[in-house]
Design a protein around this motif. Structure first.
Motif, mmCIF file in Angstrom:
data_model
loop_
_atom_site.group_PDB
_atom_site.id
_atom_site.type_symbol
_atom_site.label_atom_id
_atom_site.label_comp_id
_atom_site.label_asym_id
_atom_site.label_seq_id
_atom_site.Cartn_x
_atom_site.Cartn_y
_atom_site.Cartn_z
ATOM 1 N N ASN C 260 0.810 -1.229 0.000
ATOM 2 C CA ASN C 260 0.000 0.000 0.000
ATOM 3 C C ASN C 260 0.835 1.267 0.000
ATOM 4 O O ASN C 260 0.400 2.289 0.510
ATOM 5 C CB ASN C 260 -0.940 0.033 1.219
ATOM 6 C CG ASN C 260 -2.096 -0.877 0.979
ATOM 7 O OD1 ASN C 260 -2.301 -1.373 -0.116
ATOM 8 N ND2 ASN C 260 -2.869 -1.120 2.018
ATOM 9 N N GLU C 261 2.015 1.207 -0.557
ATOM 10 C CA GLU C 261 2.900 2.374 -0.677
ATOM 11 C C GLU C 261 3.192 3.006 0.685
ATOM 12 O O GLU C 261 3.560 4.179 0.749
ATOM 13 C CB GLU C 261 2.263 3.443 -1.593
ATOM 14 C CG GLU C 261 1.824 2.948 -2.940
ATOM 15 C CD GLU C 261 2.960 2.523 -3.845
ATOM 16 O OE1 GLU C 261 4.143 2.648 -3.435
ATOM 17 O OE2 GLU C 261 2.719 2.044 -4.953
ATOM 18 N N LYS C 262 3.042 2.287 1.723
ATOM 19 C CA LYS C 262 3.320 2.885 3.039
ATOM 20 C C LYS C 262 4.188 1.998 3.898
ATOM 21 O O LYS C 262 5.068 2.498 4.581
ATOM 22 C CB LYS C 262 2.004 3.173 3.777
ATOM 23 C CG LYS C 262 1.441 4.560 3.487
ATOM 24 C CD LYS C 262 0.298 4.896 4.389
ATOM 25 C CE LYS C 262 -0.980 4.604 3.611
ATOM 26 N NZ LYS C 262 -2.189 4.694 4.398
ATOM 27 N N ASP C 281 7.498 8.738 0.797
ATOM 28 C CA ASP C 281 6.663 9.245 -0.291
ATOM 29 C C ASP C 281 6.039 8.028 -0.976
ATOM 30 O O ASP C 281 6.589 6.934 -0.947
ATOM 31 C CB ASP C 281 7.547 10.033 -1.263
ATOM 32 C CG ASP C 281 6.741 10.766 -2.307
ATOM 33 O OD1 ASP C 281 6.444 10.142 -3.353
ATOM 34 O OD2 ASP C 281 6.401 11.923 -2.061
ATOM 35 N N THR C 282 4.904 8.239 -1.595
ATOM 36 C CA THR C 282 4.248 7.091 -2.226
ATOM 37 C C THR C 282 5.018 6.583 -3.442
ATOM 38 O O THR C 282 4.923 5.438 -3.803
ATOM 39 C CB THR C 282 2.835 7.469 -2.685
ATOM 40 O OG1 THR C 282 2.926 8.709 -3.380
ATOM 41 C CG2 THR C 282 1.898 7.606 -1.519
ATOM 42 N N TRP C 301 13.392 9.725 -3.131
ATOM 43 C CA TRP C 301 12.279 10.251 -3.897
ATOM 44 C C TRP C 301 12.526 11.724 -4.136
ATOM 45 O O TRP C 301 13.424 12.314 -3.561
ATOM 46 C CB TRP C 301 10.944 10.052 -3.167
ATOM 47 C CG TRP C 301 10.761 10.896 -1.934
ATOM 48 C CD1 TRP C 301 10.155 12.092 -1.838
ATOM 49 C CD2 TRP C 301 11.216 10.587 -0.627
ATOM 50 N NE1 TRP C 301 10.187 12.567 -0.571
ATOM 51 C CE2 TRP C 301 10.827 11.654 0.216
ATOM 52 C CE3 TRP C 301 11.916 9.515 -0.043
ATOM 53 C CZ2 TRP C 301 11.118 11.679 1.573
ATOM 54 C CZ3 TRP C 301 12.201 9.557 1.304
ATOM 55 C CH2 TRP C 301 11.800 10.627 2.105
#
Lengths: 223, 173, 916
Positions: C260-262, C281-282, C301
Motif C-alpha cells: 500500500n505504498e506505506k 513518499d508514495t 524520492w
C-alpha cells in the motif's frame, strides 16, 4: 479405421514427448547456428581484440561475439541466405555469404553483389582472416627538392639562362664563328624577292623610272 | 729614250702627259676606271628623289611588317595547342598585345612620312595588325575562352524566385 | 640547331596531342583519388564522439576485479561496464536492437552472466574485467504466450526461470548455470491465487488475492523443494481493506515488498514481518542494502517542494541512519530510482555508500551517502529524435556594424556621422582591450557570440523521453537542459522561428509535440541560446494537431508565425496578429498507413485563416491498396540553388527542373504477382501534380531518402538479388529554359512535365541513415552521407550517384566529367569520415550549413553522437592547414635581397667597364 487411430495415437505420443522436454534442440526447429573462427592480424594477437571485433549477420539482424578462443557462434538463425561480416575498426575482413537451406545444409560462398548466382565456395565452418588495415588518412604532401628542379616552369627559365651564359663563350671560338657564317650564307640563298621592292615598284613605278632616266641624262651631259 | 719606253712598260699606272700627236681631240680621255659600256645601265638619281624612294621603300617595309608576321603567328598558334595552361596563355597574350601596341604606336612609326603613299601605307599597316588580332581571337575561340555560348552566362543569371510556399509531412495524429 | 628542332618538332606535337586526348583520364584518376579524407594530424581537431548506453535496466557493482566498475544492462540492449570513479564506458557490447537482443537478466558474481533474447533465449557468460565472451548456450521455451511475464534470477549457482500463468500455476525451471543442463523437469506449482498484481522478491512470489474485504496475502518460495505457502489475511498487516503490492528496486539482499505504498514488509523465516520503517513518499524507490553488518533500507524520492530526498533506516530497529542523508539541494532528478548500491566501511570506521540512481529523464547518477553526485551521465541522448542547428548571436560590436548598414534611409551626412560614431566606438573598444592585462575574467562571463566563420553553433536536441538539450557543437558540452515529462515525442517537429541574426531580438525556437496522456498538441517555445522559455512557453492545446508549418513571411519583429492544422481542419496561428500575413501558403498531410496524401491551401479571408482542401492522391493506386508510406522528404526550406543548369561538354546548357514545392514519397505495399513493390513518387505539394514516379518490384523500402535541388535518391532492398540498391532520379527541363531567368516559379502556372533521368546502383553494405551535405550558397558539390551498419559513415560524392553516368562515355561526356557507369558503388576507406571511431546503431544524420561555403557541419545520432565537419569540394575558401608561411617569407626575402644585390653589383661592373 485402424490406421487412422494408430496415426492419432502416434501424434498424441509425439506431442507428449515434446511437451515433457521444454528445451528444444537447436537444430530441428528451423533454428540454425553459424559458426566460424576469426584470425586476427599479428599485431593484435596480444590484447583485447575479441572485445573490439563483432560479427554481424545481415547488417546487424543477428550479432555474434567472439569467445576467448577466437571462435564465434551466432545462434537461432532461421534458414535463408545471410551475409556474415566480421567488423573491426582498424582491419578489414572479407564478408561471406552463408546459405542454410530448409534441410539444414550449409553452404558458404564469396559475396558478389553483381553476379549474385556466382558460387566460389569457401570452407564452412568459416575461417575469417584479416585482409588489410584500413587506410583512413591522406599523407601530407612533403616538399621535395626534385619537385622544384623538375618543374617545367623552372626548366623553361633556367635553361635559357644557362644558354645565354654559355653561348657567348662559344662565340669567342673562331671556328664556331666561321661555321655560323657558312650557315647564314646557306640560309640566304632561298630568299624570296622582297615584297617591299615589289610594292614600291607597283605604286611608284612610273615616277621612279622617269626620275632615273632623267638622272642618267644629266650625268651623260656632264660628261 | 729607252728610259721613257721602259717607264711606259713598267708602270701600269703611270700616265704619259707628253703629247706626240698635236691632234687636238675634242674629247677628253676617260678618267681611270671609267668604262663606256656601263653608261647605259647606270642610273643615278639625284639626292632628293633617290632618298625619297628609299624612304618610301623603307616605309613599305614597315607597313608590310605585320602581314609578314602572320605565317609565324599561325605557326605559334599551332604549336601552342588548345589546352588551358601557362604556355598557350602566354603565347595568346603575346599575340594580342603586340598588334594592339603596334596599333597604338602607328603615329610614332609613321612620324617621318610625307610622301604620297602615306595613307596607303597606314591603311596596309592597320589591316596587317587587325589580321593579327583576328588570328589571336580565333585562337581564343578555339581554346574556348570567348563567352559565345549560353553556358558562359549561366553564372550571371538571376536565381529563380518562388511564389508559393509549402509545409507539412506525415500526419502527427 | 635548326636540324635538331626539325627532328624534335613532330615528337613534341605528338606528345601534346596525346596529353590532350587523355585529359579526361587524368581528370578521372585525380577524382578517384577521393582526397576528401583528412590528414592524420587533424584527428580530433574538429570532430568529437560521445558514447552512450541507454536507460539502465539492471546494474550491479563489480567489486571483485581490480578495476572497480559498474556493470549495466540497458533498455537499448547494451551491456556495458562503467568506471566507478568517472562513469566512462570501459567496454560495451551492443546486442541486436530487435527483441532478440532484449536483456532479461544480469548477474554479477565472480563472472558476469546475461540472459538475452525473447524466446529463444541466449545465456552468456562474460569476463567482467575485459568483456570477453567465455561461453554461451541457448534456451527455448515451449509456452510462447506467457513468455513475456517470465522472471529470471540466479540462486546457488542455478539459473531459475519462473513463468507465472495467471489463474493456474507457476512453472519453474532450473538450469545449471555453467553447463545449461536441466536439473530436472519443470516443476509446476499450483497457485490459483496468482494474478497480475503480484510482486517478486527473490525467491518469494507474493500476491494479494480474494475479494475486497477479505483479502489474503500469499507468498511462496518458488525454488524450495517443499512447497510452502505463507498465507495471511490482509487485515493482519494493514488497516485498509485493499492491498497494492510493489517490489523493491535495485538488488535487495532480503526478500521484501512494499504494501500500500506505506509499509515495508520483509519475509523472514517463512513469516511476514512488518518493519518499523515508514516510506517517505508514495513514489519512493526503496532498496535493502547491506550496510556492513546490518541490512538497511535506503529510499529516495523527489518532490516539488524540496527536491531530492535520500534516507536510510535500519531494518532491525527502524532508526534513521544519519550518514545517508541528502544534504545538497538537488532539484533536477525527476522520479529517481535506485539501480544499485554498494556500502563499505572506510578506514575511520565510517559508512561509505555509493548509490546509483536512474531518473525519469534517463540520466544516471552515482551519489555518495550525503547526496553528493560523483558523476552523472545523460543517457537520454542515446535516443535523439530531432535536431536543429542554431546560429549564435553576433557580438555587440558586429551588431552595431550590421545595424549601421541596415538603415537605408538618411542622407549622406547621416551615414557619414553614423560611420564616425561606430568607428569611435571601435576605437574605444580597442583601447580598452589593450589596457586590460589579460582579460581572462571577462571570457568566463561573456555570452556566446558568433565566430568569424560561423562554425560555432548551438545544437538543440530533442530526445525520446522528453528532455531537450542545448549543446555546444565545437566541444560537445551540454549548455542547458529542459525536461518536460508530458512531452510525447512521436513525430515531434522543431522550427527555428527567428534566427539570432536580427538584434535586438533573440533567437526563437518552437517544438511541437504531443501530450503524453491526451495526445493533444503541446508547444514549447524557447530561446535556444540560453534555454529559457519565451513567447508561448509551454502551451497545452485542447485539440490534436494534424500538421504544422511556419509562415515564410516574417512580421515586423522578424518572427515567422506558426501555423497549426488540427484534427478538425481548423487553422491556428501563433501569434494571432500574424494571421493577415498568410498568403500563398499550402500544406500537405500524408497518412502513413493508408498512403493517402491530402493537400490544403491556407488563405486568410479577412477574419481568420481557413484551410481548403485542394488535391488528394492515393499513392498506392486505389484505396484498398494496403500501401504504406515509408519516407517523406521535402527540400530544405532554406535551400538555394546556385546554377540553373548543367554545362555539357559541347558548351550547351542542360537546364534543371527546380521546383521548390516538390515532395518525394517512398511507399511500400504488397503485390499479387511480385511479393512487394516499392514506389517512389515525386509530387508537387501545391498543385498535386505527379512530376516523376518509379516502381521497383520484389523490393522492400528502407526509410532512407535524400532530396536536394533537382535530384533525389532513395534506398531499397532488392529481394530478388538480395542486395541493397540506391535509385536516383534527376529532373531536367531540357536545352531551353521554360521561364526567363529571374522569373518567379509558380507551381500553379506550370503545365509541362520535366524529363527524368533514372539509374540504380548497388550498395555493397547495409545503410542505416542517409543525408545530403548542405551549404549556404550551394556552390560546393553535394555529397550524400550514408551511415552503414558496420559503424562507418561514408561520404559518397553525387558524381557516383548521378543517373546520367554513361556506359561508354563519348568525348563530350568525358569533357563534362561524367564517370563511366559501374553497377556497384565504391566504398573506399578514405571516404569514411569517422575514421576508426566506429559508431553503433546510427539512426539519423543531420547536416547544417556553416559560414564557410566549403564546409558543412554533420551530426550523427543514434546510440552514439558524432559531430564533424565535411568539405565536399575540399576547403577551397581557406588556406590549407600546413601553409608554410616560413618558407614563403624566407624565399621572398632571399629573392628581394638577391635582386637588390645583383642590381648593385651589375651597376658597379658597368662602371668599371666604362672606365676601361
Amino acid at each position: 479405421m485402424k490406421c487412422y487411430i494408430a496415426l492419432v495415437l502416434l501424434n498424441v505420443f509425439i506431442n507428449v514427448l515434446c511437451a515433457s522436454n521444454p528445451i528444444e534442440e537447436d537444430i530441428g526447429n528451423g533454428r540454425y547456428a553459424i559458426e566460424g573462427r576469426v584470425f586476427p592480424p599479428e599485431e593484435l594477437e596480444v590484447g583485447n581484440w575479441q572485445v573490439e571485433t563483432r560479427v554481424h549477420v545481415n547488417g546487424g539482424e543477428y550479432i555474434g561475439f567472439i569467445r576467448d578462443d577466437s571462435t564465434f557462434v551466432v545462434r537461432n538463425i532461421p534458414s535463408g541466405s545471410y551475409v556474415v561480416e566480421v567488423l573491426h575498426p582498424d582491419y578489414m575482413y572479407e564478408p561471406v555469404r552463408v546459405e542454410i537451406n530448409s534441410k539444414g545444409k550449409y553452404r558458404a560462398r564469396k559475396v558478389n553483389y553483381i553476379q549474385t548466382s556466382q558460387v566460389i565456395q569457401v570452407p564452412y565452418p568459416l575461417r575469417m582472416k584479416a585482409l588489410s588495415k584500413f587506410r583512413y588518412f591522406q599523407v601530407r604532401e612533403q616538399w621535395r627538392l626534385t619537385d622544384f628542379l623538375f618543374n617545367p616552369m623552372v626548366i623553361m627559365m633556367v635553361l635559357p639562362l644557362l644558354l645565354i651564359m654559355i653561348l657567348p663563350k662559344m662565340m669567342n671560338d673562331p671556328e664556331a664563328k666561321e661555321d655560323l657564317k657558312q650557315i647564314s650564307n646557306l640560309a640566304k640563298m632561298g630568299e624570296m624577292p622582297e615584297m617591299s621592292e615589289m610594292f614600291t615598284s607597283l605604286f611608284s613605278g612610273g615616277a621612279s623610272a622617269k626620275a632615273s632616266t632623267s638622272k642618267a641624262k644629266q650625268v651623260k651631259k656632264r660628261q | 729614250m729607252s728610259s721613257q719606253v721602259k717607264s711606259s712598260k713598267k708602270f701600269k699606272w703611270a700616265l704619259d702627259f707628253n703629247q706626240k700627236n698635236k691632234v687636238i681631240s675634242t674629247e677628253l680621255p676617260s678618267p681611270p676606271g671609267y668604262s663606256q659600256s656601263s653608261n647605259a645601265s647606270y642610273t643615278e638619281s639625284s639626292k632628293d628623289t633617290d632618298s625619297n624612294l628609299l624612304l618610301i621603300k623603307k616605309l613599305w617595309d614597315v607597313a608590310l611588317g605585320p602581314l609578314k608576321q602572320v605565317p609565324m603567328n599561325l605557326f605559334i598558334m599551332y604549336m601552342a595547342g588548345n589546352s588551358i595552361s601557362i604556355f598557350p596563355i602566354m603565347m595568346v597574350g603575346m599575340l594580342i598585345v603586340r598588334p594592339v601596341k603596334a596599333l597604338f604606336s602607328t603615329q610614332s612609326t609613321f612620324k617621318m612620312v610625307e610622301g604620297t603613299q602615306a595613307a596607303g601605307q597606314k591603311f596596309v599597316y592597320f589591316i596587317g595588325n587587325v589580321v593579327n588580332i583576328l588570328l589571336a581571337l580565333y585562337k581564343c575561340q578555339s581554346m574556348g575562352l570567348l563567352p559565345t555560348h549560353s553556358s558562359d552566362w549561366l553564372a550571371f543569371e538571376e536565381p529563380q524566385t518562388r511564389v508559393e510556399h509549402i509545409g507539412g509531412g506525415i500526419s502527427l495524429i | 640547331m635548326g636540324m635538331l628542332s626539325i627532328y624534335l618538332k613532330p615528337n613534341f606535337l605528338g606528345l601534346l596531342k596525346f596529353l590532350n586526348s587523355v585529359n579526361w583520364c587524368i581528370v578521372l584518376f585525380s577524382l578517384i583519388n577521393l582526397s576528401e579524407c583528412i590528414y592524420e594530424d587533424q584527428i580530433g581537431k574538429f570532430d568529437w564522439r560521445q558514447t552512450y548506453v541507454g536507460r539502465v535496466k539492471f546494474a550491479q557493482f563489480d567489486t571483485v576485479s581490480t578495476a572497480k566498475k559498474i556493470i549495466v544492462a540497458t533498455e537499448e540492449n547494451v551491456l556495458a561496464a562503467l568506471n566507478l570513479k568517472t562513469g566512462q564506458v570501459m567496454w560495451r557490447h551492443v546486442f541486436e536492437s530487435a527483441s532478440t537482443g532484449n536483456i532479461q537478466l544480469l548477474h554479477v558474481s565472480e563472472k558476469l552472466v546475461t540472459v538475452s533474447g525473447s524466446n529463444p533465449y541466449l545465456v552468456r557468460r562474460w569476463e567482467p574485467a575485459t568483456g570477453v565472451l567465455l561461453w554461451e548456450w541457448s534456451l527455448t521455451l515451449q509456452n510462447e504466450e506467457y513468455a513475456e511475464f517470465s522472471e529470471w534470477w540466479v540462486q546457488n549457482g542455478l539459473l531459475v526461470h519462473m513463468l507465472p500463468i495467471f489463474g493456474s500455476h507457476i512453472e519453474v525451471s532450473m538450469y545449471n548455470l555453467m553447463t545449461g543442463q536441466n536439473r530436472g523437469s519443470t516443476s509446476k506449482l499450483p497457485a490459483i491465487w496468482i494474478n497480475e498484481g503480484c510482486a517478486l522478491s527473490v525467491p518469494y512470489y507474493t500476491c494479494i488475492s480474494g475479494e475486497a474485504g477479505s483479502q489474503q496475502i500469499l507468498s511462496v518460495d518458488v525454488t524450495s523443494n517443499s512447497v510452502q505457502i505463507i498465507n495471511k489475511p490482509l487485515s493482519d498487516l494493514v488497516q485498509t481493506h485493499e492491498g497494492i503490492l510493489r517490489s523493491l528496486d535495485g538488488n535487495s539482499i532480503i526478500p521484501a515488498f512494499i504494501l500500500n505504498e506505506k509499509k515495508l514488509v520483509i519475509i523472514k523465516n517463512n513469516q511476514f514481518e512488518v518493519t518499523k520503517v515508514a516510506l517517505g513518499d508514495t513514489l519512493a524507490s526503496v532498496t535493502i542494502a547491506d550496510g556492513t553488518g546490518e541490512p538497511m533500507v535506503i529510499q529516495t524520492w523527489s518532490d516539488s517542494s524540496k527536491g531530492f530526498h535520500l534516507k536510510a533506516h535500519s531494518i532491525a530497529t527502524g532508526n534513521d541512519i544519519p550518514e545517508i542523508h541528502c544534504t545538497e539541494n538537488i532539484v533536477n532528478i525527476p522520479d529517481p530510482e535506485i539501480s544499485g548500491t554498494m556500502c563499505t566501511k572506510s578506514a575511520k570506521d565510517q559508512l561509505v555508500c555509493r548509490i546509483l540512481v536512474t531518473a525519469a529523464d534517463d540520466s544516471l547518477q552515482l551519489m555518495q551517502q550525503e547526496g553528493k553526485i560523483l558523476w552523472s551521465r545523460e543517457e537520454a541522448l542515446a535516443n535523439v529524435v530531432a535536431v536543429e542547428f542554431v546560429d549564435l548571436p553576433v557580438s555587440d560590436l558586429d551588431a552595431a556594424i550590421e545595424s549601421e548598414f541596415d538603415q537605408k534611409e538618411g542622407s549622406i551626412w547621416a551615414a557619414f556621422s553614423r560611420r564616425l560614431h561606430t568607428q569611435y566606438q571601435q576605437l574605444q573598444a580597442l583601447i580598452q582591450s589593450l589596457q586590460r592585462p589579460e582579460g581572462t575574467k571577462e571570457e568566463d562571463t561573456s555570452p556566446l557570440v558568433r565566430d568569424y566563420f560561423n562554425l560555432h553553433k548551438i545544437i538543440v536536441l530533442v530526445t525520446d523521453v522528453g528532455k531537450i538539450f542545448g549543446m555546444d557543437n565545437l566541444s560537445g558540452a551540454i549548455l542547458w537542459k529542459l525536461y518536460e515529462p508530458n512531452l510525447d515525442t512521436e513525430g515531434v517537429v522543431m522550427f527555428t522561428r527567428r534566427s539570432a541574426r536580427h538584434p535586438p531580438h533573440d533567437a526563437y525556437l518552437t517544438i511541437v509535440g504531443k501530450h503524453e496522456e491526451t495526445s493533444n498538441g503541446l508547444i514549447i517555445s524557447l530561446n535556444p541560446v540560453r534555454g529559457t522559455l519565451v513567447g508561448e512557453r509551454i502551451l497545452h492545446l485542447d485539440v490534436q494537431v494534424m500538421q504544422c508549418t511556419i509562415l515564410h513571411q516574417t512580421d515586423n519583429e522578424k518572427l515567422h508565425a506558426l501555423l497549426l492544422l488540427d484534427k478538425y481542419e481548423n487553422v491556428q496561428v501563433f501569434p494571432q496578429f500574424s494571421a493577415p500575413l498568410v498568403e500563398n501558403m499550402f500544406l500537405y498531410v500524408a497518412e502513413k498507413n493508408t498512403a493517402k496524401v491530402q493537400g490544403y491551401a491556407l488563405t486568410y479571408d479577412g477574419k481568420e485563416v481557413i484551410a481548403q482542401k485542394t488535391w488528394s492522391i492515393n499513392l498506392g493506386g486505389d484505396s484498398n491498396s494496403r500501401h504504406r508510406i515509408v519516407k517523406v522528404v521535402a527540400k530544405s526550406p532554406s535551400e538555394r540553388v546556385h546554377s540553373h543548369g548543367k554545362v555539357l561538354g559541347d558548351r550547351s546548357v542542360l537546364y534543371k527542373y527546380i521546383n521548390p514545392n516538390l515532395v518525394l514519397f517512398v511507399t511500400e505495399g504488397p503485390d499479387p504477382i511480385h511479393k512487394d513493390v516499392v514506389v517512389a513518387t515525386c509530387v508537387d505539394a501545391v498543385s498535386g501534380v505527379v512530376a516523376a514516379a518509379q516502381a521497383h518490384r520484389r523490393a522492400r523500402a528502407l526509410p532512407l531518402a535524400v532530396h536536394t535541388d533537382n535530384s533525389l535518391a532513395y534506398v531499397y532492398y532488392n529481394d530478388k538479388h538480395r542486395r541493397t540498391e540506391i535509385a536516383t532520379m534527376e529532373l531536367y527541363e531540357g536545352k531551353q529554359r521554360w521561364l526567363a531567368a529571374g522569373a518567379a516559379f509558380s507551381s500553379l502556372a506550370s503545365e509541362r512535365a520535366p524529363g527524368v533521368e533514372r539509374q540504380a546502383y548497388i550498395l555493397p553494405a547495409a545503410p542505416t541513415a542517409a543525408a545530403s551535405t548542405d551549404t549556404e550558397r550551394s556552390l560546393t558539390d553535394k555529397h550524400v552521407l550514408l551511415a552503414l551498419s558496420t559503424g562507418a559513415i561514408v561520404e559518397m560524392p553525387w558524381l557516383y550517384l548521378e543517373p546520367r553516368r554513361p556506359v561508354t562515355p563519348s568525348p563530350e561526356q568525358r569533357e563534362e566529367g561524367l564517370v563511366p557507369y559501374a553497377p556497384e558503388l565504391p566504398l573506399p576507406s578514405e571516404a569514411v569520415i569517422n575514421y576508426n571511431r566506429t559508431l553503433h546503431r546510427i539512426n539519423s544524420i543531420y547536416t547544417a550549413p556553416s559560414g564557410l561555403e566549403s564546409t558543412s557541419l554533420v551530426l550523427a545520432t543514434g546510440l552514439d553522437l558524432f559531430y564533424t565537419r565535411v568539405a565536399p569540394s575540399k576547403t577551397f575558401d581557406l588556406l590549407k592547414d600546413d601553409f608554410d608561411y616560413y618558407l614563403i617569407t624566407v624565399v621572398l626575402a632571399a629573392l628581394i635581397l638577391a635582386s637588390y644585390s645583383t642590381k648593385y653589383f651589375a651597376s658597379r661592373k658597368m662602371l668599371k667597364l666604362a672606365w676601361k
